[in-house]
Design an enzyme around this catalytic site. Sequence first.
Site, mmCIF file in Angstrom:
data_model
loop_
_atom_site.group_PDB
_atom_site.id
_atom_site.type_symbol
_atom_site.label_atom_id
_atom_site.label_comp_id
_atom_site.label_asym_id
_atom_site.label_seq_id
_atom_site.Cartn_x
_atom_site.Cartn_y
_atom_site.Cartn_z
ATOM 1 N N LYS A 34 0.809 -1.241 0.069
ATOM 2 C CA LYS A 34 -0.081 -0.078 -0.027
ATOM 3 C C LYS A 34 1.006 1.233 0.121
ATOM 4 O O LYS A 34 1.492 1.415 0.746
ATOM 5 C CB LYS A 34 -0.829 0.107 1.289
ATOM 6 C CG LYS A 34 -1.814 1.265 1.359
ATOM 7 C CD LYS A 34 -2.814 1.124 2.329
ATOM 8 C CE LYS A 34 -2.505 1.679 3.830
ATOM 9 N NZ LYS A 34 -2.483 3.264 3.852
ATOM 10 N N ASP A 61 -3.411 4.218 -2.056
ATOM 11 C CA ASP A 61 -4.281 4.581 -1.254
ATOM 12 C C ASP A 61 -4.290 6.288 -1.384
ATOM 13 O O ASP A 61 -3.663 6.804 -0.297
ATOM 14 C CB ASP A 61 -4.248 4.081 0.174
ATOM 15 C CG ASP A 61 -5.331 4.299 1.099
ATOM 16 O OD1 ASP A 61 -6.425 4.929 0.657
ATOM 17 O OD2 ASP A 61 -4.932 4.168 2.275
ATOM 18 N N LYS A 63 -7.629 8.078 -1.409
ATOM 19 C CA LYS A 63 -8.696 8.323 -0.891
ATOM 20 C C LYS A 63 -9.374 9.561 -1.758
ATOM 21 O O LYS A 63 -9.479 10.795 -0.982
ATOM 22 C CB LYS A 63 -8.973 8.811 0.337
ATOM 23 C CG LYS A 63 -8.365 7.388 1.320
ATOM 24 C CD LYS A 63 -8.575 7.582 2.738
ATOM 25 C CE LYS A 63 -8.341 6.517 3.666
ATOM 26 N NZ LYS A 63 -6.862 6.355 3.809
ATOM 27 N N ASP A 66 -13.908 14.136 -4.716
ATOM 28 C CA ASP A 66 -13.882 15.662 -5.598
ATOM 29 C C ASP A 66 -15.246 15.409 -6.547
ATOM 30 O O ASP A 66 -15.791 14.463 -6.495
ATOM 31 C CB ASP A 66 -12.766 15.848 -6.474
ATOM 32 C CG ASP A 66 -12.351 17.291 -6.542
ATOM 33 O OD1 ASP A 66 -13.064 17.806 -7.163
ATOM 34 O OD2 ASP A 66 -11.113 17.457 -6.086
ATOM 35 N N THR A 125 -12.053 5.853 10.737
ATOM 36 C CA THR A 125 -12.183 5.484 12.197
ATOM 37 C C THR A 125 -11.685 6.660 12.916
ATOM 38 O O THR A 125 -11.921 6.219 14.279
ATOM 39 C CB THR A 125 -11.203 4.343 12.301
ATOM 40 O OG1 THR A 125 -9.919 4.568 11.742
ATOM 41 C CG2 THR A 125 -11.831 3.107 11.808
ATOM 42 N N ARG A 216 2.864 -1.420 10.780
ATOM 43 C CA ARG A 216 4.039 -1.580 11.789
ATOM 44 C C ARG A 216 4.231 -3.066 12.096
ATOM 45 O O ARG A 216 5.699 -3.342 12.481
ATOM 46 C CB ARG A 216 3.702 -0.398 13.030
ATOM 47 C CG ARG A 216 4.051 0.697 12.443
ATOM 48 C CD ARG A 216 3.281 1.987 13.537
ATOM 49 N NE ARG A 216 1.711 1.761 13.254
ATOM 50 C CZ ARG A 216 1.041 2.713 13.851
ATOM 51 N NH1 ARG A 216 1.407 3.401 14.997
ATOM 52 N NH2 ARG A 216 -0.227 2.405 13.543
HETATM 53 O O1 C5P Z 1 0.719 0.367 10.988
HETATM 54 P P1 C5P Z 1 -0.332 -0.063 10.775
HETATM 55 O O2 C5P Z 1 -0.811 -1.613 10.585
HETATM 56 O O3 C5P Z 1 -1.409 0.549 11.790
HETATM 57 O O4 C5P Z 1 -0.961 0.475 9.593
HETATM 58 C C1 C5P Z 1 -2.217 0.440 9.069
HETATM 59 C C2 C5P Z 1 -2.371 1.421 7.731
HETATM 60 O O5 C5P Z 1 -3.653 1.539 7.619
HETATM 61 C C3 C5P Z 1 -1.808 2.828 7.642
HETATM 62 O O6 C5P Z 1 -1.270 2.908 6.716
HETATM 63 C C4 C5P Z 1 -3.014 3.456 8.041
HETATM 64 O O7 C5P Z 1 -3.019 4.960 7.518
HETATM 65 C C5 C5P Z 1 -4.091 2.728 7.562
HETATM 66 N N1 C5P Z 1 -5.419 2.859 7.916
HETATM 67 C C6 C5P Z 1 -5.907 2.445 9.319
HETATM 68 N N2 C5P Z 1 -7.031 2.595 9.722
HETATM 69 C C7 C5P Z 1 -8.017 3.134 8.715
HETATM 70 C C8 C5P Z 1 -7.875 3.506 7.567
HETATM 71 C C9 C5P Z 1 -6.364 3.312 7.278
HETATM 72 O O8 C5P Z 1 -4.900 2.100 10.033
HETATM 73 N N3 C5P Z 1 -9.186 3.222 9.630
#
Ligand code: C5P
Length: 236
Positions: A34, A61, A63, A66, A125, A216
């Site tokens: 991503k 991604d 998003k 527009d 979220t 992460r």
């Molecule tokens: O590091 P982590 O596993 O939390 O990364 C999750 C990824 O998904 C990040 O790129 C974050 O911006 C994205 N994301 C999220 N929650 C959402 C939408 C997108 O964690 N509701």
Amino acid sequence: MAHKNPIIVALDVPSAEQALKLAEQIAPAVGAFKIGKELFVSAGPHIVKKIRATGASVFLDLKFHDIPNTVAKAVAAAVRLDVQMTTIHTSGGSEMMRAAETSAQDTAKSLGRPAPLVLGVTVLTSSNNETLAEIGCEADTEKQVLRLAQLAVKSGLRGLVCSPLEIMALRKILPAHIQLVTPGIRTGAEKADDQKRTLSPREAMQAGASWLVIGRPIYAAENPRAAAEKILESIS
Ligand code: C5P
């Protein structure tokens, strides 16, 4: 709907060099990468081509939200970059969503490739009932998520991004072919961070996720490749 390897690794790193190094190291162990706003804005479309050159699929991604014509053109540009998934805000409405999906289909057809998945984002979220009230939306977040998801399906989208805790409710009301892409995945082995409502990879797949977006727990692990392989094993 299960994929051979449903792991999408979020390349949430600031530079093209770091992203590429990580991608080359773990590409064989994951289904896709991503690329989000930070990396795309700093490294540009070139990074998409470089990641694609590792043989991995790309989820761009950005998003989009527009007027329909602008979103359609942005989606067409993403298709020309050869991405396999991209995102738009469902709150842009049915006309915007239809324009995005049609643009993905038509552009892909003209290039002789399969159309990428245009995924709808419902309520972020980071929003809660107060955030929605602030912008004049009286529904609570859960109702609004279900409403936007149904509108997305009616508008022709084939997939949605959702939180792990929304998967079951969405699976109850959506056609089975709709792909659900879910971030907020934690294995329990990593340090606590800003994700509060999480599921394990296995729990999310069992609840009905099609793809897992994991950042992460993989890229911050001591050995990202081994971390990805372990997660894949846990869901196989
Ligand atoms: O590091 P982590 O596993 O939390 O990364 C999750 C990824 O998904 C990040 O790129 C974050 O911006 C994205 N994301 C999220 N929650 C959402 C939408 C997108 O964690 N509701």
